[in-house]
Design an enzyme around this catalytic site. Structure first.
Site, PDB file in Angstrom:
ATOM      1  N   GLN A  83     -26.031 -48.947  17.324  1.00  7.60           N
ATOM      2  CA  GLN A  83     -25.207 -48.067  17.060  1.00  7.60           C
ATOM      3  C   GLN A  83     -25.210 -46.941  17.779  1.00  7.60           C
ATOM      4  OE1 GLN A  83     -25.761 -47.258  12.789  1.00  7.60           O
ATOM      5  NE2 GLN A  83     -25.381 -49.148  12.074  1.00  7.60           N
ATOM      6  N   HIS A 147     -27.785 -45.668  12.535  1.00  6.57           N
ATOM      7  CA  HIS A 147     -27.644 -44.507  11.693  1.00  6.57           C
ATOM      8  C   HIS A 147     -28.020 -42.916  12.697  1.00  6.57           C
ATOM      9  CE1 HIS A 147     -28.853 -46.626   7.719  1.00  6.57           C
ATOM     10  NE2 HIS A 147     -27.747 -47.280   8.467  1.00  6.57           N
ATOM     11  N   GLU A 239     -19.863 -42.364   0.414  1.00  9.40           N
ATOM     12  CA  GLU A 239     -19.440 -41.099  -0.221  1.00  9.40           C
ATOM     13  C   GLU A 239     -18.684 -40.262   0.472  1.00  9.40           C
ATOM     14  OE1 GLU A 239     -23.890 -40.613  -2.618  1.00  9.40           O
ATOM     15  OE2 GLU A 239     -23.072 -39.158  -0.868  1.00  9.40           O
ATOM     16  N   TYR A 260     -29.350 -53.542   0.545  1.00 10.14           N
ATOM     17  CA  TYR A 260     -28.909 -54.831   0.847  1.00 10.14           C
ATOM     18  C   TYR A 260     -29.527 -56.105   0.118  1.00 10.14           C
ATOM     19  CZ  TYR A 260     -26.457 -51.998   4.155  1.00 10.14           C
ATOM     20  OH  TYR A 260     -25.594 -51.187   4.795  1.00 10.14           O
TER      21      TYR A 260
END
Length: 365
Positions: A83, A147, A239, A260
Site C-alpha cells: 500500500q 497501513h 469509522e 479477519y
C-alpha cells in the site's frame, strides 16, 4: 510513462465531450473525465488558475493544465510496495507566493519504509520540484507494506496534520512513544507546535495530536476548521471520526469490527475515556478520501460528509446529527473511489482507481 501520458491526453480530449450523469437525491449531476489512463492514482489537489496535481502510487506526480499532462521531476524516492508509494498531495493556501506543495509518501528506511511528509517548490512551468525538504518521517516505520495512512491537511492556523496508520502493529497505536496509528501535527517548517498535547510528556512523541487510529486514509476540515477522518477497520468497523486534541480513538482496545479471522477485537465497542466514532460501517466499505462540502453549488449538501468506497464502488454522502449515511452515489465512474475533494469553484472531483481516471461532478445542464 510517456505512453501513459499520451494516452491520458488523448482520452481527456475524447472523454471531456462525453459527459455522463449520476443520480442523486438532489437530482442528476454531470460527470466529466478530466484525465484518464492513470496508473494507480492516489490523490489530487488544485493549483491557482485551471491546473491540478495528481499522484500515482508508483512514484509519479503529474501536473495537468489546459488538457495537457506533464510529469513533474524531482519527486523524492518512494518505497512503492504493497500500500506504500507516493500518496497524498496538498497545495497550501500560500502557494501563490511560496509555490510550495506538500507530499506524503512511503519513505525508504533501510529494508522498510515509514510515512513521511515533504515540501518542495513547484517550478513556474510546473515541470519540476526544487528545494525538497523532509518535514517529518515516522520513526522506525517497519517492513510491513500496509497501513501507511496517509493524508496531509493544512489547518486553519497553518499547522499540518498528517495521518499515519498502525502499519499492521496494532498495539503501537496505543503507544505514545511510536508514531504508528497516530495523527501528528507540525508547523510548516517541521517544528513541533508548543500547544501540541504531549509536548513535555515523558516518553511521548511531541508531534502526536491524537492516537488509537488503525488506518486513516481520508481527512478534511469542516467549515469550523475541525478535522474529520475516515478510517479502515478490520472486518467491519470502518469509522468516521471527529478529531480532538489529545484524544484516544480506541484502536485496538475497542472496535465495531472483528479481526479477519473472526476473533473479537479488544474489549468490545466502548470503554470510558476512549472516543466513539461519529459513524461506523459494518460490513466494511474500505473508505478512502473524505470531503466536508461547503454547499457552494449544492446548498442542500452544505456540511455533508462525502467518502469514497474502495470496496463497494460508490461515494457515500453522510449528514445529520447523529451522522448517518444518507445516500450512496454510484455509477460506472465510481469504481474504487480513492480520493474526493472540492475544487475552488465548488465542483466535486474524485479519483476512480478502477478507471484510472480523475472525474469532476458539476450541476447538470
Amino acid at each position: 510513462m510517456l505512453h501513459v501520458l499520451i494516452g491520458a491526453i488523448s482520452a481527456l480530449v475524447t472523454l471531456a465531450t462525453q459527459a455522463a450523469a449520476l443520480e442523486t437525491r438532489v437530482g442528476a449531476v454531470r460527470v466529466d473525465a478530466m484525465i484518464t489512463g492513470l496508473d494507480t492514482p492516489w490523490a489530487i489537489d488544485f493549483l491557482p488558475g485551471d491546473g491540478f496535481l495528481v499522484t500515482e502510487r508508483d512514484g509519479d506526480l503529474l501536473h495537468v493544465r489546459n488538457g495537457t499532462a506533464n510529469r513533474v521531476e524531482g519527486v523524492p524516492p518512494v518505497r512503492a510496495s504493497g500500500q506504500g508509494g507516493l500518496l497524498d498531495v496538498t497545495v497550501p493556501r500560500d502557494f501563490a507566493s511560496s509555490r510550495d506543495i506538500l507530499l506524503t509518501y512511503a519513505k525508504p528506511q533501510g529494508r522498510g519504509a515509514g510515512t513521511a511528509l515533504a515540501t518542495a517548490r513547484l517550478s513556474t512551468d510546473g515541470t519540476a520540484l526544487t528545494n525538497m525538504r523532509v518535514l517529518f518521517e515516522s520513526a522506525d516505520g517497519g517492513r510491513a507494506g500496509r497501513h501507511f495512512g496517509s493524508r496531509v491537511v493544512e489547518g486553519r492556523d497553518g499547522t499540518l496534520f498528517v495521518t499515519i496508520g498502525d502499519r499492521g502493529e496494532d498495539a503501537l497505536a496505543q503507544d505514545l512513544g511510536a508514531h504508528n496509528g497516530k495523527i501528528v501535527r507540525i508547523n510548516r517548517d517541521g517544528s513541533v507546535p508548543a500547544d501540541n498535547p504531549f509536548v513535555g510528556v515523558a516518553g511521548a512523541r511531541p508531534e502526536i495530536w491524537s492516537f488509537g487510529h488503525r488506518n486513516p486514509q481520508g481527512a478534511g476540515l469542516d467549515a469550523r476548521g475541525r478535522l474529520w477522518t475516515s478510517e479502515h477497520g478490520a472486518r467491519g468497523g470502518d469509522e468516521i471520526n471527529l478529531i480532538g486534541k489529545g484524544r484516544n480513538y480506541g484502536w485496538p482496545v475497542i472496535s465495531y469490527g472483528r479481526h479477519y479471522s473472526g476473533r473479537k477485537i479488544g474489549e468490545g465497542t466502548a470503554r470510558p475515556g476512549l472516543e466513539q466514532p461519529q459513524f461506523y460501517w459494518d460490513p466494511s466499505i474500505a473508505p478512502s478520501g473524505l470531503l466536508v462540502y461547503s454547499g457552494r453549488l449544492w446548498p442542500d449538501w452544505r456540511g455533508d460528509v462525502f467518502v469514497g468506497s474502495l470496496k463497494f464502488d460508490y461515494i457515500g454522502r453522510l449528514d445529520g446529527s447523529p451522522l448517518r449515511e444518507a445516500e450512496r452515489i454510484s455509477g460506472p465512474e465510481t469504481e474504487r473511489v480513492r480520493d474526493i475533494v472540492e475544487a475552488p469553484d465548488g465542483t466535486i472531483w474524485f479519483i476512480s482507481v478502477g478507471q484510472g481516471t480523475v472525474y469532476r461532478i458539476s450541476p447538470a445542464g
